[in-house]
Write a protein that holds these residues in place. Structure first.
Motif, PDB file in Angstrom:
ATOM      1  N   PHE A  98       9.507 -50.986  22.309  1.00 56.25           N
ATOM      2  CA  PHE A  98       8.660 -50.464  21.234  1.00 56.25           C
ATOM      3  C   PHE A  98       9.497 -49.928  20.078  1.00 56.25           C
ATOM      4  CE2 PHE A  98       6.603 -46.502  19.592  1.00 56.25           C
ATOM      5  CZ  PHE A  98       5.618 -47.120  18.851  1.00 56.25           C
ATOM      6  N   THR A  99       9.036 -50.199  18.851  1.00 56.87           N
ATOM      7  CA  THR A  99       9.606 -49.598  17.650  1.00 56.87           C
ATOM      8  C   THR A  99       8.457 -49.186  16.730  1.00 56.87           C
ATOM      9  OG1 THR A  99       9.712 -51.577  16.261  1.00 56.87           O
ATOM     10  CG2 THR A  99      11.512 -51.266  17.828  1.00 56.87           C
ATOM     11  N   VAL A 100       8.793 -48.623  15.588  1.00 50.61           N
ATOM     12  CA  VAL A 100       7.739 -48.235  14.646  1.00 50.61           C
ATOM     13  C   VAL A 100       7.871 -48.989  13.330  1.00 50.61           C
ATOM     14  CG1 VAL A 100       7.222 -45.999  15.673  1.00 50.61           C
ATOM     15  CG2 VAL A 100       9.022 -46.158  13.947  1.00 50.61           C
ATOM     16  N   GLY A 101       8.352 -50.245  13.404  1.00 50.75           N
ATOM     17  CA  GLY A 101       8.338 -51.102  12.225  1.00 50.75           C
ATOM     18  C   GLY A 101       9.712 -51.512  11.755  1.00 50.75           C
ATOM     19  N   LYS A 102      10.152 -50.925  10.659  1.00 49.62           N
ATOM     20  CA  LYS A 102      11.410 -51.292  10.027  1.00 49.62           C
ATOM     21  C   LYS A 102      12.557 -51.219  11.040  1.00 49.62           C
ATOM     22  CE  LYS A 102      11.783 -49.537   5.955  1.00 49.62           C
ATOM     23  NZ  LYS A 102      12.042 -48.566   4.862  1.00 49.62           N
ATOM     24  N   GLY A 103      13.362 -52.258  11.101  1.00 44.36           N
ATOM     25  CA  GLY A 103      14.495 -52.277  12.023  1.00 44.36           C
ATOM     26  C   GLY A 103      14.240 -53.045  13.302  1.00 44.36           C
ATOM     27  N   THR A 104      13.009 -53.483  13.513  1.00 39.08           N
ATOM     28  CA  THR A 104      12.725 -54.255  14.725  1.00 39.08           C
ATOM     29  C   THR A 104      13.612 -55.499  14.780  1.00 39.08           C
ATOM     30  OG1 THR A 104      10.426 -53.512  14.578  1.00 39.08           O
ATOM     31  CG2 THR A 104      10.894 -55.294  16.126  1.00 39.08           C
ATOM     32  N   GLU A 105      13.927 -56.059  13.599  1.00 44.31           N
ATOM     33  CA  GLU A 105      14.774 -57.252  13.569  1.00 44.31           C
ATOM     34  C   GLU A 105      16.177 -56.965  14.107  1.00 44.31           C
ATOM     35  OE1 GLU A 105      15.204 -55.420   9.417  1.00 44.31           O
ATOM     36  OE2 GLU A 105      13.712 -55.540  11.009  1.00 44.31           O
ATOM     37  N   ILE A 106      16.624 -55.713  14.040  1.00 41.55           N
ATOM     38  CA  ILE A 106      17.929 -55.344  14.594  1.00 41.55           C
ATOM     39  C   ILE A 106      17.874 -55.383  16.124  1.00 41.55           C
ATOM     40  CG2 ILE A 106      19.692 -53.546  14.681  1.00 41.55           C
ATOM     41  CD1 ILE A 106      18.610 -52.511  12.004  1.00 41.55           C
ATOM     42  N   VAL A 107      16.758 -54.901  16.687  1.00 41.38           N
ATOM     43  CA  VAL A 107      16.583 -54.966  18.140  1.00 41.38           C
ATOM     44  C   VAL A 107      16.535 -56.422  18.600  1.00 41.38           C
ATOM     45  CG1 VAL A 107      15.214 -54.183  20.103  1.00 41.38           C
ATOM     46  CG2 VAL A 107      15.285 -52.785  18.031  1.00 41.38           C
ATOM     47  N   VAL A 108      15.855 -57.261  17.823  1.00 47.60           N
ATOM     48  CA  VAL A 108      15.794 -58.692  18.143  1.00 47.60           C
ATOM     49  C   VAL A 108      17.206 -59.277  18.218  1.00 47.60           C
ATOM     50  CG1 VAL A 108      15.111 -60.960  17.234  1.00 47.60           C
ATOM     51  CG2 VAL A 108      13.468 -59.071  17.264  1.00 47.60           C
ATOM     52  N   CYS A 109      18.060 -58.928  17.257  1.00 46.18           N
ATOM     53  CA  CYS A 109      19.453 -59.405  17.278  1.00 46.18           C
ATOM     54  C   CYS A 109      20.186 -58.929  18.529  1.00 46.18           C
ATOM     55  CB  CYS A 109      20.191 -58.924  16.032  1.00 46.18           C
ATOM     56  SG  CYS A 109      19.717 -59.756  14.512  1.00 46.18           S
ATOM     57  N   ALA A 110      19.930 -57.699  18.936  1.00 48.49           N
ATOM     58  CA  ALA A 110      20.586 -57.158  20.132  1.00 48.49           C
ATOM     59  C   ALA A 110      20.119 -57.880  21.393  1.00 48.49           C
ATOM     60  CB  ALA A 110      20.328 -55.656  20.236  1.00 48.49           C
ATOM     61  N   VAL A 111      18.812 -58.199  21.448  1.00 47.93           N
ATOM     62  CA  VAL A 111      18.303 -58.970  22.587  1.00 47.93           C
ATOM     63  C   VAL A 111      19.004 -60.322  22.648  1.00 47.93           C
ATOM     64  CG1 VAL A 111      16.301 -60.155  23.534  1.00 47.93           C
ATOM     65  CG2 VAL A 111      16.048 -57.824  22.665  1.00 47.93           C
ATOM     66  N   GLU A 112      19.120 -60.973  21.501  1.00 51.97           N
ATOM     67  CA  GLU A 112      19.780 -62.278  21.462  1.00 51.97           C
ATOM     68  C   GLU A 112      21.242 -62.175  21.889  1.00 51.97           C
ATOM     69  OE1 GLU A 112      18.894 -63.266  17.426  1.00 51.97           O
ATOM     70  OE2 GLU A 112      17.006 -64.303  17.935  1.00 51.97           O
ATOM     71  N   ALA A 113      21.861 -61.030  21.611  1.00 52.08           N
ATOM     72  CA  ALA A 113      23.267 -60.833  21.969  1.00 52.08           C
ATOM     73  C   ALA A 113      23.485 -60.738  23.478  1.00 52.08           C
ATOM     74  CB  ALA A 113      23.811 -59.582  21.279  1.00 52.08           C
TER      75      ALA A 113
END
Length: 438
Positions: free
Chosen positions: A53-68
């Protein structure tokens, strides 16, 4: 159980909750509830679904970490993972290079939680059980084998954990039957987000009381006089005998928290939640000590990094209510460690669930806690927010202000594909109000 994982996909999914001030508090004034949504595909067609869960802005950073971290998962079989789940957890959290980004905290830990949530969902689906039942049916030693005890053996040893679970076997069946019949007690946060008008607050309280709710939480921390007015209004609405909690979402310094909450003591809150920095263990201890004569406890945990932080909060008597989160910690594995430590230190667990999907996930953990660990409902309840459940294939079921145990196999993480596509950022049809790209 062979179920070889052939691919991992992750998507950025955002809901425009800020438009109506859902989720608003003193620190997060315009949240757009969002998730990094993970799907594991296997060679036999079975899928596992997970999220953080996130609250919007920055979710794309978590996506990058998942891909990593995806390369550590793809190619492994489910049997290979769960036969040494402690080792797999450590593989994800202790990579010789990526751990530098944490270790076991921040964006990298959120990403690992999403991946592990999907693995647990896959395991429960493979067994044809809801996650809570998968855990309840496990042998105590198997449960303990899923936990990484590194850094916490000074507070809880593996042997002590097994002993707690073995002792709780007595009455386990009766408690499971009680949950299936009555459900787990809940409290609502949905009536009093900070951005809600008085008129809306009154209407939502009236509706909630008619539906059987007796425990309510109100957001505070922006303005003391306004807090007094809103807490007075809440207390008038819910009456003197129902339970009220207040939540500052990390707004204050330590002395300020003590002074501010003392000014709200007349409204008889059971706890103040996140009164100061979520990392300030000694600050929470000072606040706990100062508020104890007023009969007000301290609750925290939704932004507590990991089991090591919880260990210190418990050792320092810095909280009177443990608030686990199904996505902030390293999924089920790390939450199991915190549940067992909380039981040893005799501190009740009242999970955080304010966000999209968090109610769906954490209900499984608190059911396990009651049935297999604590065996008690004293001063215990699970948060509920009435937002966005319609986007899940197995949404929570609330009856008379109680969580009813999920029956569908899995961890209740799966979202409707139509919802994912329409809310995917930035491609979907439904967009958040601002351009949130970092």
């Amino acid at each position: 159980m062979l179920h070889k994982i052939t691919s991992l996909t992750v998507r950025d999914v955002r809901f425009p909750t800020s438009l109506e001030q859902h989720g608003s508090d003193a620190m997060h004034t315009d949240p757009d509830y969002s998730v990094a949504y993970v799907v594991l595909d296997t060679d036999c067609g079975l899928k596992g679904f997970g999220l953080t869960f996130t609250v919007g802005k920055g979710t794309e950073i978590v996506v990058c970490a998942v891909e990593a971290v995806a390369g550590l998962v793809v190619g492994k079989s489910l049997q290979e993972i769960v036969s040494d789940f402690r080792g797999f957890y450590r593989l994800l959290t202790s990579d010789g290079q990526m751990r530098w980004l944490g270790p076991e905290k921040g964006v990298i830990h959120l990403a690992i939680a999403a991946v592990l949530n999907a693995v647990w969902d896959l395991w429960a689906r493979a067994e044809g059980k809801p996650l809570w039942k998968l855990l309840v049916d496990m042998d105590p030693k198997q449960i303990v084998s899923c936990i990484d005890f590194r850094y916490i053996t000074d507070a809880l040893t593996e042997e002590e954990a097994v002993e707690i679970l073995v002792k709780a076997q007595e009455g386990k069946q009766r408690r499971e039957e009680h949950m299936l019949k009555e459900g787990y007690p809940a409290y609502t946060t949905s009536c009093a987000w900070l951005g809600y008008s008085d008129q809306l607050l009154k209407q939502l309280c009236t509706d909630a009381l008619k539906s059987g709710w007796t425990k309510f939480k109100v957001k505070v921390g922006a303005d003391l006089e306004d807090d007094k007015r809103r807490c007075r209004l809440m207390r008038q609405m819910i009456g003197p005998d129902n339970t009220l909690m207040i939540d500052a979402n990390q707004r204050w310094d330590v002395a300020e928290a003590i002074s501010w909450v003392s000014s709200l003591a007349e409204f008889k809150p059971l706890w103040v939640e996140e009164p100061t920095s979520p990392d300030d263990i000694l600050g929470h201890a000072a606040i706990s000590k100062a508020l104890a004569p007023l009969g007000i406890g301290v609750a925290t945990g939704e932004q507590c990094h990991n089991r090591v932080m919880f260990k210190q909060f418990l050792q320092a008597s810095a909280l009177q209510f443990v608030q686990i989160d199904s996505c902030r910690l390293g999924s089920v594995n790390e939450n199991l460690a915190v549940l067992l430590m909380a039981h040893k230190f005799q501190v009740p667990v009242c999970p955080h669930a304010g966000g999209v999907g968090l109610c769906e996930l954490v209900q499984h953990l608190i059911l396990f806690d009651y049935i297999c660990v604590s065996g008690s409902l004293g001063n215990r309840m699970c948060e509920y927010v009435d937002h966005l459940h319609e986007h899940f294939t197995s949404p929570v079921v609330i009856h008379d202000a109680h969580y009813m145990p999920p029956k569908d196999p899995g961890y209740s993480c799966e979202m409707l594909e139509s919802s994912v596509q329409s809310h995917q950022y930035p491609e979907g049809d439904v967009q958040v109000k601002n351009d949130n790209a970092v």
